[in-house]
Scaffold this motif. Structure first.
Motif, PDB file in Angstrom:
ATOM      1  N   UNK B  93      52.841  71.929  26.543  1.00  0.00           N
ATOM      2  CA  UNK B  93      52.816  70.595  25.947  1.00  0.00           C
ATOM      3  C   UNK B  93      54.097  69.896  26.364  1.00  0.00           C
ATOM      4  N   UNK B  94      53.932  68.770  27.017  1.00  0.00           N
ATOM      5  CA  UNK B  94      55.084  68.069  27.590  1.00  0.00           C
ATOM      6  C   UNK B  94      55.456  66.886  26.705  1.00  0.00           C
ATOM      7  N   UNK B  95      56.739  66.746  26.525  1.00  0.00           N
ATOM      8  CA  UNK B  95      57.217  65.630  25.725  1.00  0.00           C
ATOM      9  C   UNK B  95      56.953  64.315  26.460  1.00  0.00           C
ATOM     10  N   UNK B 102      59.854  67.255  34.050  1.00  0.00           N
ATOM     11  CA  UNK B 102      59.005  68.443  34.069  1.00  0.00           C
ATOM     12  C   UNK B 102      58.611  68.818  35.498  1.00  0.00           C
ATOM     13  N   UNK B 103      58.238  67.832  36.255  1.00  0.00           N
ATOM     14  CA  UNK B 103      57.848  68.080  37.642  1.00  0.00           C
ATOM     15  C   UNK B 103      59.022  68.567  38.484  1.00  0.00           C
ATOM     16  N   UNK B 148      63.993  70.456  28.370  1.00  0.00           N
ATOM     17  CA  UNK B 148      63.798  69.474  27.291  1.00  0.00           C
ATOM     18  C   UNK B 148      62.402  68.862  27.300  1.00  0.00           C
ATOM     19  N   UNK B 149      61.864  68.703  28.496  1.00  0.00           N
ATOM     20  CA  UNK B 149      60.542  68.089  28.603  1.00  0.00           C
ATOM     21  C   UNK B 149      59.449  68.948  27.977  1.00  0.00           C
ATOM     22  N   UNK B 150      59.714  70.230  27.854  1.00  0.00           N
ATOM     23  CA  UNK B 150      58.698  71.132  27.319  1.00  0.00           C
ATOM     24  C   UNK B 150      58.774  71.182  25.794  1.00  0.00           C
ATOM     25  N   UNK B 151      57.724  70.738  25.177  1.00  0.00           N
ATOM     26  CA  UNK B 151      57.681  70.722  23.718  1.00  0.00           C
ATOM     27  C   UNK B 151      57.199  72.068  23.177  1.00  0.00           C
TER      28      UNK B 151
END
Lengths: 212, 212
Positions: B93-95, B102-103, B148-151
DNA sequence: GTTGAAATTAGTACGAA
DNA sequence: TTCGTACTAATTTCAAC
């Protein structure tokens, strides 16, 4: 040195390998690296790219093939161009003891590109390529749902394939992460609790690897 | 007849095609069929398998390549032999608005073989190959969870890869299902209600292909 | 594991149907 | 467009080192 072997983890003597398979050294991996991006390269060109003689390249190339390390050579295509631009993942819950039937039915579905048995909430994941969304719907409702072995399905669509490598190699790791500085201490323990979650096998499923 | 075109669905005249790309006919598909299982076949052998002249095979082969229908040639390997016999799927799940990060992080992960953005409960699915289960755990907790992008993440393991085709083609369909007899009526309506479920995009997600 | 030289095959460029 | 042929370049094979 950089030998990679999936066997011989524990037990055995100094040369405690099972007699099956080939010991892959750094040169083998380099060959696989080149072949990953250029599967049609000539063995001669392969030899000079890897930095070995032609005869050596032929020997290793043939050994990798004969040993089954290389299973086959293939192409990578643009699915939009061939008219199958819609990709979906179908998560399937399979009724117990009906795996054989499930697999048999799967073989009759040419639009299925990939199918894997997984741990977690569902039992299998199927990837399909279709011309449009309606076809996915038809496939799931008319074909999959009519298989007795299929208890339930859950479908998601793929919006973008961000990354698609033909395969990964153990040697890849060393390259992208050059020198891991040992300043990990402040990062340790920073993992927010509950941020990630591991999912074991569904309760119905037989013994897998350990838990459940 | 058996022309396949991803464009020209609606609008345009008789030859209402966009100027991009190639019209694929049955011969092109046949070439792709052969190449799927034998990516290293010589163009001469390809020609006689498909039933066209050598010169024609060269022309079409080159056209498919130049046009991007064929993206590259590669190999298929046995991951157990290379020491990366453990495969896992990580649902991420990406913020919001952190897709770019993320990429970027994804590109630094050589063990990732595949990553797709999906609809449904999660935002992305990542497939990784590792030497053992512990490495998967390390990857998820140390590397992914620290982005950080990964929730959130959810990990499942692949127990068996039942089916793995390099790609599917529209022409596959006609072959595996030879003559669909019209005795579907008794099967119609048999789909148990609630047996399948379609999952749309997560409510939090905004524009699909290009937010961030 | 390497090099070199012969035999085969692949890739290109024409004209003709 | 497609086919057939001739020409050139490259690759594979096989030999000895």
């Amino acid at each position: 040195m950089s030998d990679i072997s999936s066997h011989g983890g524990s037990g055995g003597g100094p040369s405690g390998r099972i007699g099956i398979g080939l010991d892959l050294d750094a040169t083998h991996l380099k060959i696989l690296e080149v072949l990953r991006d250029n599967g049609r390269i000539s063995v001669s060109s392969l030899a000079e790219r890897v930095g070995i003689s032609r005869a050596n390249a032929y020997t290793r190339f043939e050994a990798l093939r004969a040993d089954g390390v290389i299973k086959r050579f293939t192409a990578e295509i643009d699915h939009v161009r061939t008219g199958l631009g819609i990709t979906a993942l179908i998560f399937v819950t399979v009724r117990q003891q009906m795996w054989r039937q499930f697999r048999a039915e799967l073989a009759r579905m040419p639009e299925v590109e990939y199918c894997a048995i997984t741990t977690g909430q569902h039992d299998a994941m199927i990837q399909v390529r279709m011309a449009d969304v309606a076809e996915v719907h038809t496939m799931v409702t008319d074909r999959l749902a009519n298989i007795p072995a299929v208890k339930a399905t859950e479908t998601v669509f793929i919006l973008d394939e961000v990354l698609k490598r033909p395969y990964v190699l153990p040697s890849d790791r060393d390259k992208t992460r050059p020198a891991r500085r040992p300043v990990q201490e402040e990062q340790r323990g920073d993992v927010p609790l509950g941020k990630m979650r591991f999912v074991g096998a569904a309760e119905g499923r037989a013994a897998l690897r350990k838990d459940d």
